[in-house]
Enzyme design. Structure first.
Site, short mmCIF file in Angstrom:
data_model
loop_
_atom_site.label_atom_id
_atom_site.label_comp_id
_atom_site.label_asym_id
_atom_site.label_seq_id
_atom_site.Cartn_x
_atom_site.Cartn_y
_atom_site.Cartn_z
N SER A 109 0.87 -1.17 0.00
CA SER A 109 0.00 0.00 0.00
C SER A 109 0.91 1.22 0.00
O SER A 109 1.87 1.29 -0.78
CB SER A 109 -0.92 -0.05 1.22
OG SER A 109 -1.68 1.11 1.35
N LYS A 117 -4.90 3.18 -3.43
CA LYS A 117 -4.23 2.69 -2.22
C LYS A 117 -5.20 2.58 -1.03
O LYS A 117 -5.05 1.69 -0.19
CB LYS A 117 -3.02 3.56 -1.88
CG LYS A 117 -1.87 3.43 -2.92
CD LYS A 117 -1.35 1.99 -3.06
CE LYS A 117 -0.16 1.89 -3.99
NZ LYS A 117 0.33 0.51 -4.18
N TYR A 145 -4.49 7.95 -7.41
CA TYR A 145 -3.53 7.11 -6.69
C TYR A 145 -4.05 6.78 -5.29
O TYR A 145 -4.06 5.62 -4.87
CB TYR A 145 -2.17 7.80 -6.61
CG TYR A 145 -1.12 6.93 -5.94
CD1 TYR A 145 -0.64 5.78 -6.56
CD2 TYR A 145 -0.61 7.27 -4.69
CE1 TYR A 145 0.32 4.98 -5.95
CE2 TYR A 145 0.36 6.48 -4.08
CZ TYR A 145 0.81 5.33 -4.71
OH TYR A 145 1.76 4.54 -4.10
P1 NAP Z 1 9.15 1.75 -9.35
O1 NAP Z 1 10.62 1.59 -9.13
O2 NAP Z 1 8.72 2.65 -10.43
O3 NAP Z 1 8.54 0.29 -9.56
C1 NAP Z 1 7.24 0.09 -10.02
C2 NAP Z 1 7.15 -1.31 -10.53
O4 NAP Z 1 5.79 -1.61 -10.91
C3 NAP Z 1 8.03 -1.52 -11.78
O5 NAP Z 1 8.66 -2.77 -11.65
C4 NAP Z 1 7.00 -1.53 -12.88
O6 NAP Z 1 7.38 -2.31 -13.98
C5 NAP Z 1 5.85 -2.22 -12.18
N1 NAP Z 1 4.63 -2.12 -12.96
C6 NAP Z 1 3.99 -1.01 -13.40
N2 NAP Z 1 2.92 -1.38 -14.14
C7 NAP Z 1 2.90 -2.74 -14.17
C8 NAP Z 1 2.08 -3.71 -14.74
N3 NAP Z 1 1.02 -3.39 -15.52
N4 NAP Z 1 2.36 -5.03 -14.55
C9 NAP Z 1 3.43 -5.40 -13.81
N5 NAP Z 1 4.27 -4.52 -13.25
C10 NAP Z 1 4.00 -3.21 -13.42
O7 NAP Z 1 8.43 2.27 -8.02
P2 NAP Z 1 8.36 1.67 -6.55
O8 NAP Z 1 8.44 2.84 -5.64
O9 NAP Z 1 9.30 0.55 -6.37
O10 NAP Z 1 6.85 1.14 -6.53
C11 NAP Z 1 6.51 -0.15 -6.07
C12 NAP Z 1 5.25 -0.07 -5.23
O11 NAP Z 1 5.51 0.75 -4.08
C13 NAP Z 1 4.03 0.55 -5.93
O12 NAP Z 1 2.88 -0.20 -5.62
C14 NAP Z 1 3.94 1.95 -5.31
O13 NAP Z 1 2.63 2.45 -5.31
C15 NAP Z 1 4.43 1.65 -3.90
N6 NAP Z 1 4.90 2.81 -3.13
C16 NAP Z 1 5.94 3.55 -3.57
C17 NAP Z 1 6.36 4.66 -2.82
C18 NAP Z 1 7.50 5.55 -3.26
O14 NAP Z 1 7.65 6.67 -2.73
N7 NAP Z 1 8.37 5.10 -4.15
C19 NAP Z 1 5.69 4.98 -1.64
C20 NAP Z 1 4.62 4.20 -1.23
C21 NAP Z 1 4.24 3.10 -1.97
P3 NAP Z 1 7.95 -1.71 -15.36
O15 NAP Z 1 9.44 -1.71 -15.18
O16 NAP Z 1 7.53 -2.70 -16.39
O17 NAP Z 1 7.36 -0.36 -15.56
#
Ligand code: NAP
Length: 269
Positions: A132, A150, A146
């Protein structure tokens, strides 16, 4: 027996760091991603299967689960991590973009969970971790979509955790704060229309606030995820990172008028 985790969105950020964390701890890892042909690092690791899974493509979900079971024999843990952020003005956002945000962050999580559940049930248990966000507890302007996804992940995970207790499966919700990943780059899909002048002050304030944010390394979140999977409890929620627990506690202990008033002040609203 070596345990196996299936991770969605392993190409970067939290998913990738978690794949490495579990591998280092001696687990088998099914590291799924949309473009496995671009992966070189995880592919080279023993006991890591890199395979294609796009959460918007049902056939790829089934194929990834089947490939994981064929190669590694069983799945013990599912990490629903894949996700991205559609932000901006609702008025300016197409219905396609709105659907895509909910498809990836919510429907994809549900479909992947459904695909893995029969195996967990047959095994007599397991763990599902849903990523989340603090954005599943607290909202900021221009995050309608978004936050919608979440908040949905929070509610559906909490409801599901009752249901899956009957089959010995624990559901865990991990709530990261700001994390330094591609989330603010590749995974940030902002929609504006400068002709909608009434909103432009908020748009400007959004980018000012975003520019001031700094976050934790994805490895910090990976450690929390590892802890959630291995702590032997049925605890449901895990704030993750240096800011998350305080912010979530502050929100829980503050009435709407005070908390939302603070956000409005920050955004000049
Ligand atoms: P990230 O580095 O951009 O990673 C996002 C991942 O999701 C990438 O591997 C991307 O794959 C994948 N993705 C997107 N669309 C997809 C699809 N249709 N099918 C399969 N994979 C898909 O960002 P992250 O921060 O690690 O995000 C991971 C999770 O953490 C997300 O759920 C995000 O909402 C959550 N989150 C992030 C933060 C933050 O500040 N970074 C904070 C709270 C929660 P591709 O390489 O193919 O695009």
């Amino acid at each position: 027996m070596t345990r196996t985790i299936l991770i969605t969105g392993s190409s970067s950020g939290i998913g990738r760091a978690t794949a490495k964390q579990f591998h280092e701890q001696g687990w088998n890892v099914i590291a799924t991603m949309r473009g496995p042909e671009h992966e070189t690092e995880l592919t080279a690791l023993d006991n890591v299967l890199v395979t294609r899974l796009d959460v918007q493509d049902s056939a790829s979900i089934t194929a990834a689960v089947d490939a994981g079971l064929e190669r590694l024999g069983r799945i013990d843990v599912l990490l629903n991590n894949a996700g991205y952020g559609a932000y901006g003005l609702l008025e300016a956002t197409s219905m396609d973009k709105i659907s895509r945000q909910f498809d990836v962050n919510v429907m994809g999580l549900l479909e992947t969970t459904k695909a893995v559940l029969p195996h967990l049930r047959a095994n007599g248990g397991g763990t599902i971790v849903n990523v989340s966000s603090i954005g599943g507890k607290v909202t900021f302007p221009l995050g309608t979509l978004y936050h919608g996804t979440k908040f949905a992940v929070e509610g559906l995970s909490e409801a599901l955790h009752y249901e899956l207790a009957s089959i010995g499966v624990n559901v865990k919700i991990v709530e990261p704060g700001i994390v330094d990943t591609d989330f603010a780059g590749r995974s940030f899909d902002f929609t504006n229309d400068e002709n909608l002048t009434a909103y432009q002050k908020t748009v400007a304030a959004f980018f000012t606030a975003q520019g001031q944010m700094s976050g934790d390394a994805p490895e910090v979140i990976a450690e929390t995820i590892y802890g959630a999977v291995t702590d032997g409890t049925d605890r449901l929620r895990y704030p993750a990172g240096s800011q998350a627990a305080d912010l979530i506690a502050h929100r829980a202990n503050t009435d709407d008028a005070t908390f939302i008033g603070g956000i409005k002040l920050q955004f000049g609203l």
